[in-house]
Design an enzyme around this catalytic site. Structure first.
Site: not given
Lengths: 342, 342, 342, 342
Positions: C103, C126-127, C170, C272, C274
């Site tokens: 973002e 990853i989110d 998150g 871990v 990521r």
């Protein structure tokens, strides 16, 4: 012949594999009956048991945990603890007991054995610090989980040129930290057996940045800096004077970041190291320990513990095993000096 | 001091870990120079080398394969093989050679050592059948890969009530089959050391179906049935009389299906067992072997091989190591009888 | 044609896969030249670049991290940020820029595009909370790592009849928590999108113990209890009012333990999630994103972002993608109600 | 409401996840009763059932296989097949049936639906070739297993400068081969949808050796060379004219070795791709399919199949789903041209 089985202490991959091989060997080869004592010594104190036959142990070889349950209950703290356990064993007409556990559980077993209970011990700990055996099951699984985590953290450290501190299990011994640190290519490994020098750790970190790589620092949860380097309040130390779980990694990351003026992050792997499916090595070792525990019961060699010597499973007196925590020898640690800070 | 390094024979997880620890220890602690000899003895014969310094070995610890390349070239088959290798070593002014390889590679090393070359051996084989050492690196990785495959096949066997035959590596020894079979909960394990009886195997299979489970049969590629049970043409046997790769699993699945009248399927895991990232155990062992090989060179203890005894790395004469293939002892195999067919 | 490539923001498995497919497609099919801009916008500001050709991208497909480096530098916070970046692009005669980021990085890209820079965005997080695309690469890897951890924690929870709280990444969205919680069979899943009721969570925990199982609670790091349930000092909240990293899991475990009077433990998976090798899905998606980014540059469709719609890769305006964080819709969350507390 | 559940066809990771979510949703939200029909249509024909309640589905989410058993029995080949199944459904007073299966199983379901049975289909296949849905569960697991194998084979190929051929599942479609080949960085990918040219494959192999790398060739088991290139006897072809399982990989390795005069080896991954624990993605998809199948039964939307469109689960007519095998579109395959031979 009627045999009781119990599992005590923290979770450890391979417990179910021992239970399975004990029961299958005893039932299929000798037609013995088994009684599962639930939740470690707690079930033995309170006479809580469960059926334990071949159908009950089918399919459990690859499963983590223990179908018998476990606890950290210590019956030696109760005045009538030993008597209550003996009563439970009598009530179920048990001729022998197989006790699967770590240092604490086996210390109780030693006391019970001294009090006349026919029992055989099976060493269990992810920490690998039970004496008298080359390795314990659960350790290899924990080391692989930690190593895989370190592998993953390397790429993030490099991409962001950060220090990553990984806190692994090991309050009293550094076996997991040393093995996983070596296998994961760590740039510093800190273990409870040897006080570390924070200045040295920061020098290693700086050196790593100088050659344009990012450092990974692996610390056992029981690692401690040399006197005076850590200023912590008394209430954040445990009974052994160690900083509490989740303490040392956090502290290290903060100190390294403030001293090197480069980002540092921390990951505490925690209980993930204790659970889930065992590695092939741990299943093999746990299965053999179970078979040899039955062999010990068969010949009446009580008061002993099965142990790994090289590739052989042997029996040693329980008292030998519980005499002292097995610690990382300084000369083994020193073998890996060459990898620190570079 | 100038030291050559070569890797020979089949691929094996952990080769790069040895190379890395050899180079880092030699360069960082003793300022030695290293020369990489490429593609095993082929490079030594033809004087093909590559630079080998610390930057060259960065990041290779978790990688399978060997940055030096490998081959199965055997210089002893050439009249001038030994001389050509000595010439290559002279041309590069090498004071010593570190030879990482299995039985074949180390047999050449023994001959070279007898011919006056200063060398130290490091045992390598996924098959675990080099003598004189408890374990070799690569083995644990292969066993874990095979065990994970067996875990996966169990669910398919059960869902379809089929026999699944898994053929694993091991032409001359059954270490992978035995360890993976035990760790994976196989219902029959067939190894080259002991001729199997097909009738017995089918009886085990039937017994497993009777209790409403499906059987997993693990067979080393070198497993052989007792005389007369297998009718195969001479041309599908190798020089040792063993059925060729991809033979025994296929044959077993067909025989079991036709005799039990229940579906049987076969999977040959093949080269997947030889490659990729090593387990933590193999990285640890390979790293220590490398460090101790340098220690041997340092003190001039040539003609030796590093080996694992218990938790110690020791040095043994190369000749001892290559005298005979290390085979599964019958009494070890017999420990696991209780799991067959049930 | 000369094209710059940069990666920005947090680490994410699959970045290298994008870089590789961008370079290989551009060089091999169109003979374009590439320039690697290092450490995200920081390199763009300071004109720090690296060569980026086909040899540079060989072998990086399975590697985590980014060979270009990354940073969280935001050039929009500098008065002359946009101009300095334009100068760097001019200095290297770049006709176009490929920006791989989440973002924040894409918001900068949008501003640069508005300022006349020819660029194409590739969403990365990853989110999974970038708008306009069904999924982003890195997410599947993070979910698998978290799920595997939950699998492991289940056995420990059961063996000790404890609550285990797993804190996953998150801060602003609950995609990882929801997917990993569902895949791991969690008994409660707490996400930032919906305030949770601690009384409800404890009721779920109690219900699970009543049926003699142990509860797993999965919490996104940005999960928040309803007003008044958490008493925390202002300084432990971030700018969004969320409790800081490593806060919510700890707090939950303590509250649950004190209210249910049964042991509770916490694991925060941390970085871990990521790093390390991407799953097959993430390599596939990242590779396709790279190929389609080149296609966009080829036709001059700048100011766009590649995105996944179903099984198609499409292009959407950058502004659409960065308009708002993609959050878990309440109706999707509600699908899984049936698994909570049971 | 009483609902039957059956699973048909080959093994597939995620079957148990569907069964679990179907039963938990139906029982907990609507108090329905379930009957498990064992071994696919065979149990439906012969009225063999098992109890299916919430305790029966506890703990099965991460397990491969199906607790209901499966078979490839096709009732449409029996004259009275449909009637016998209707009788079984009547005997158990079943109001509806949930059918989890691939193309064959769903074709039977379509016929039964036409014959008035109230049923809802759930698509299942590791091959991803059921029409009308973006993906099926089981596919992601198979692709990850194949990708991990390719990762391992790369290092062996490089170390020995050999061609490695990997044969993956897919008799009629190349989804697994394409996804795993792209994710694993294969140098050639051969799929049933497009005849391959052996000369082209060998050219790719040679090109890869020229740049000093070793080639990986991924072939679906149903891949076929163009007319005239393969000379095989009729008896080694199946009913579709494809070479039999374990044929194409073997043949390719032999041809490539003899034409390029460099070693080539083959691995056929086989049933390992079908079993064991599902990935997080497959557990998520299977769980949602199960929940939405219950939603379809609840509203009486029979004769439908649940399907994935983007991130939504939708319902489509069964007839649409079974009309044709979903094949890899040529334009998708062509996206990856750039990676072949280089």
């Amino acid at each position: 012949m009627r045999v009781g089985v119990l599992t005590g202490g923290g979770d450890c991959p391979g417990l179910n594999a021992v239970i399975r091989s004990v029961v299958r060997k005893g039932v299929q080869d000798y037609a013995w009956r088994f009684v599962g004592i639930t939740d470690g010594w707690r079930g033995a104190l309170n006479d809580v048991t469960m059926p334990l036959d071949v159908p009950a142990v089918r399919g459990i070889l690859p499963l983590g945990g223990t179908i018998l349950g476990s606890s950290r209950t210590n019956p030696l703290r109760l005045e009538d603890g030993v008597d209550r356990i003996k009563n439970t064993l009598s009530a179920h007409k048990l001729d022998a007991l197989i006790v699967i556990g770590g240092e604490d559980t086996l210390t109780v077993a030693t006391a019970l054995s001294d009090a006349g209970v026919n029992l055989v011990g099976v060493p269990k700990t992810i920490d690998n610090d039970v004496g008298g055996t080359d390795y314990t099951f659960g350790f290899d699984t924990a080391v692989n989980i930690a190593t895989e985590a370190i592998d993953r953290l390397h790429t993030t450290a490099e991409s962001h040129k950060r220090t990553l501190v990984v806190e692994v299990m090991g309050r009293h011994s550094g076996w997991i930290a040393l093995h996983a640190g070596v296998a994961g290519g760590a740039n510093a490994i800190l273990i409870p057996e040897l006080e570390f020098d924070l200045d040295q750790v920061c020098a290693w970190v700086e050196k790593r940045f100088e050659i344009n790589y990012a450092p990974i620092v692996v610390a056992a949860e029981g690692a401690v800096p040399k006197a005076g380097q850590m200023v912590v309040k008394d209430e954040s130390r445990d009974e052994f004077g160690h900083v509490r779980l989740s303490g040392i990694g956090d502290w290290l990351a903060q100190e390294i970041e403030s001293r090197t003026e480069k980002d540092a992050r921390m990951t505490a792997l925690g209980h993930v190291q204790r659970g889930g499916t065992p590695t092939a090595y741990d299943r093999w070792l746990a299965t053999r320990f179970g078979l040899h525990a039955i062999a010990a019961v068969k010949v009446g060699d009580f008061g002993t513990m099965v142990a790994l010597h090289g590739t052989d499973i042997v029996r040693i007196p329980l008292a030998v095993a519980t005499r002292a925590t097995k610690r990382v020898p300084p000369e083994l640690y020193a073998e890996f000096d060459v990898f620190f800070g570079t």
